[in-house]
Motif scaffolding. Structure first.
Motif, PDB file in Angstrom:
ATOM      1  N   VAL A 200       0.866  -1.186   0.000  1.00 33.97           N
ATOM      2  CA  VAL A 200       0.000   0.000   0.000  1.00 33.97           C
ATOM      3  C   VAL A 200       0.896   1.227   0.000  1.00 33.97           C
ATOM      4  N   SER A 201       0.767   2.056  -1.021  1.00 37.67           N
ATOM      5  CA  SER A 201       1.573   3.267  -1.098  1.00 37.67           C
ATOM      6  C   SER A 201       0.957   4.202  -2.126  1.00 37.67           C
ATOM      7  N   LEU A 202       1.308   5.490  -2.042  1.00 34.70           N
ATOM      8  CA  LEU A 202       0.793   6.406  -3.065  1.00 34.70           C
ATOM      9  C   LEU A 202       1.559   6.240  -4.358  1.00 34.70           C
ATOM     10  N   ASP A 203       2.828   5.865  -4.223  1.00 28.91           N
ATOM     11  CA  ASP A 203       3.657   5.761  -5.417  1.00 28.91           C
ATOM     12  C   ASP A 203       4.887   4.901  -5.134  1.00 28.91           C
ATOM     13  N   VAL A 204       5.158   3.982  -6.031  1.00 30.99           N
ATOM     14  CA  VAL A 204       6.375   3.169  -5.922  1.00 30.99           C
ATOM     15  C   VAL A 204       6.849   2.970  -7.342  1.00 30.99           C
ATOM     16  N   SER A 205       8.151   3.173  -7.603  1.00 30.95           N
ATOM     17  CA  SER A 205       8.590   3.138  -9.001  1.00 30.95           C
ATOM     18  C   SER A 205       8.338   1.760  -9.621  1.00 30.95           C
ATOM     19  N   ARG A 206       8.668   0.698  -8.876  1.00 27.11           N
ATOM     20  CA  ARG A 206       8.395  -0.643  -9.424  1.00 27.11           C
ATOM     21  C   ARG A 206       7.970  -1.560  -8.277  1.00 27.11           C
ATOM     22  N   PRO A 207       6.683  -1.899  -8.189  1.00 29.78           N
ATOM     23  CA  PRO A 207       6.252  -2.785  -7.094  1.00 29.78           C
ATOM     24  C   PRO A 207       7.000  -4.113  -7.171  1.00 29.78           C
ATOM     25  N   PRO A 208       7.428  -4.637  -6.033  1.00 28.33           N
ATOM     26  CA  PRO A 208       8.187  -5.893  -6.083  1.00 28.33           C
ATOM     27  C   PRO A 208       7.340  -7.061  -6.577  1.00 28.33           C
TER      28      PRO A 208
END
Ligand code: OAD
Length: 246
Positions: A200-208
């Protein structure tokens, strides 16, 4: 050898985003700490050597902010999961909002701002709550006190313990972290294939790999997810209690 997966074990791995809605700034968002201040000056052994007063002032201000902040709905929902799961919270945050929400097992991999520690190898730590640390304030061993937080270039704390918790979890919730600071960010990879994994996040460059990504505020997505997991756990325990069919 990898530890066995325990279906009832739930690991939460949190970052600054989980405390953002308690009013504490994150590091890399538009109004993040490392946009206004330089991490090289404020959060590295080199910065400390160059200007320890500036570093103490920076963390003294953050200590007061952290002390005054209150746990939000995401912290509280994470604590509520203990009603049905064995919960371990692994946090990069130096605040204590997880503990104050009621979480009973919290592993701080980047230290705790409410503590001071000496700068010699003895590393004796002292609880200071919200009090400032000043130049000239010494540890029992005669060394200058500093905040008990991990700076860039320093060893992360409890990394192996954190890794083994994640590797044995049946559910993993990663919340409010950009996953850009290593080695801690690589902890997400220790989660097992058969574990349920949510980010859960507003933004992550590449979800694992293997994580379902919920782009949302922590205070919205985490209580909803906790409610679902608690309902499923109740359902499972009711099914276990039903008498076996003749
Ligand atoms: P970052 O600032 O790098 O990332 C915060 C993450 O939280 C971003 O992905 C945001 O999109 C997300 N976010 C912001 N507000 C949110 C909200 N309300 N709900 C959900 N997500 C939200 O912070 P960290 O990943 O925690 O280390 O940073 C890691 C480390 O970098 C920190 O522990 C600190 C810093 O340098 C040290 O000081 C050693």
């Amino acid at each position: 050898m990898k530890p066995e997966v325990q279906p009832n074990k739930l690991v939460v791995f949190s970052g600054a985003g989980v405390s953002a809605e308690s009013g504490l700034p994150t590091f890399r968002d538009a109004n993040g700490l490392w946009n206004a201040a330089s991490w090289e000056r404020m959060s590295s052994p080199q910065g400390w050597k160059k200007d320890p007063k500036a570093v103490l002032d920076f963390y003294n201000a953050r200590r007061i902010e952290a002390w005054q902040a209150k746990p939000n709905a995401a912290h509280l929902a994470i604590a509520s999961l203990e009603a049905a799961f064995e919960v371990v919270v692994i946090t990069q945050n130096v605040d204590e909002l997880h503990e104050r929400a009621g979480s009973s097992k919290v592993v701080h991999v980047h230290g705790q701002i409410a503590y001071a520690r000496g700068t010699s190898h003895t590393r004796k730590r002292y609880r200071v709550d919200d009090a400032p640390i000043t130049l000239g304030q010494l540890c029992e061993d005669g060394s200058q006190l500093r905040p008990d937080v991990v700076w860039f270039g320093e060893d992360v704390e409890f990394l192996e313990e954190a890794k083994s918790h994640i590797a044995s979890a049946g559910k993993v919730l990663v919340v409010g972290t950009s996953l850009s600071v290593f080695p801690v960010a690589s902890l997400v990879k220790a989660a097992r294939g058969r574990a349920e994994k949510v980010l859960v996040s507003l933004d992550v460059s590449r979800p694992p790999y293997g994580y379902s990504f919920v782009r949302s505020k922590a205070t919205e997505a985490v209580p909803a997810l906790a409610a679902r997991w608690l309902a499923e756990a109740r359902q499972n325990s009711n099914e276990l209690r039903l008498p076996a069919e003749p």
